[in-house]
Write a protein that holds these residues in place. Sequence first.
Motif: not given
Length: 343
Positions: A20-29, A61-66, A86-90
């Motif tokens: 989720a950090s990469a997913l939403f971090g990319m969104f912010d940047l 909706g779904f829960e991310a890994a964390n 963009c494909i964030p890490d998973f």
Amino acid sequence: MLDQNSRINVAILAVPEVTASALFGMFDLFSSPGRDWSYIVSGEAGEQRMQPYIVARSRDGFEAANGIWVKPDYDFNGCPRPHIVCIPDFFVNPGESVTGRYEPEARWLKRSHEEGAMLASACSGAVLLGEAGLLVNCDATIHWGYVATLTNNYPGVRVRVDRSLVLSGEAQRIVMAGGGSSWQDLALYLIARFVGLKEAMEVAKVYMLQWHDMGQQPFASLMSLRQTTDVVINRCQHWVAMNYKTRAPVAAMVALSGLPERSFIRRFTKAAGMTPLNYVHALRLEEAKQMLETTDLPIEAVANEAGYEDASFFGRLFRRETSLTPGHYRLRFGSLGRTLKPK
């Protein structure tokens, strides 16, 4: 780079195992170019130049890994046509095949690429590029701990773990970032390529981001030294893990194995993925890294403690394997240890 007045569509692909950090971090940047710098310096937000949105196989909706909740903006059939995907890490087990698990994502990625989109992956996200068949006979990069995930499952891919970013494919429309936080480098690169270098620098200043120009080599650790199911070689691996400072560790392992030297070297290399000597060097350099990060020992003493009598040879080897001298490595990675050390 698109027309200056165009807003660039950036689709960020989400799967349930996403970080989720990469997913939403990319969104912010990607939301920042044109908007945030103006707000910081003048108090008035500028016009946003990029339009990020989250896309998945379903809008449910779904829960991310964390455990963080993710609500996609679009599914594959309803999303605006992206200029960038963009494909964030998973989360995927290192070396594991995911064949068939992400078929809808793979088909959509391939279609988006055929329609002209730039595809960009961070860390383990490169696995989905492999699933889409887009890494055949291509250079690639991925987190150093997941190199085997590409090489074991996608024949012909050439992994460049020494590079922070790797560009591949026709017109270099595939870009991959290696390490876990290198999605920041990935975002800055895409902002510079599609919006402009000035805007990328502004985003870096707003978010206080630093470009990771040294690649992944300094971060690689013993995780890359795979343990083998070969009983004889595994016994040698356990022995050398405790005795790597021995003056002639390879000769000692040959004796321990009971095999002729040439047969041992051939068998060890096949099982461990590297020669016995390179395996010893990797163990010694990892120990040296730990000492450089956590102690104030002189470089010569670090070399000696790691098993090297010749400090100059140690320095050359360390720089070849990490892209940094021992002194520069200590400056870069020893500061955290010094900060945390009790006063």
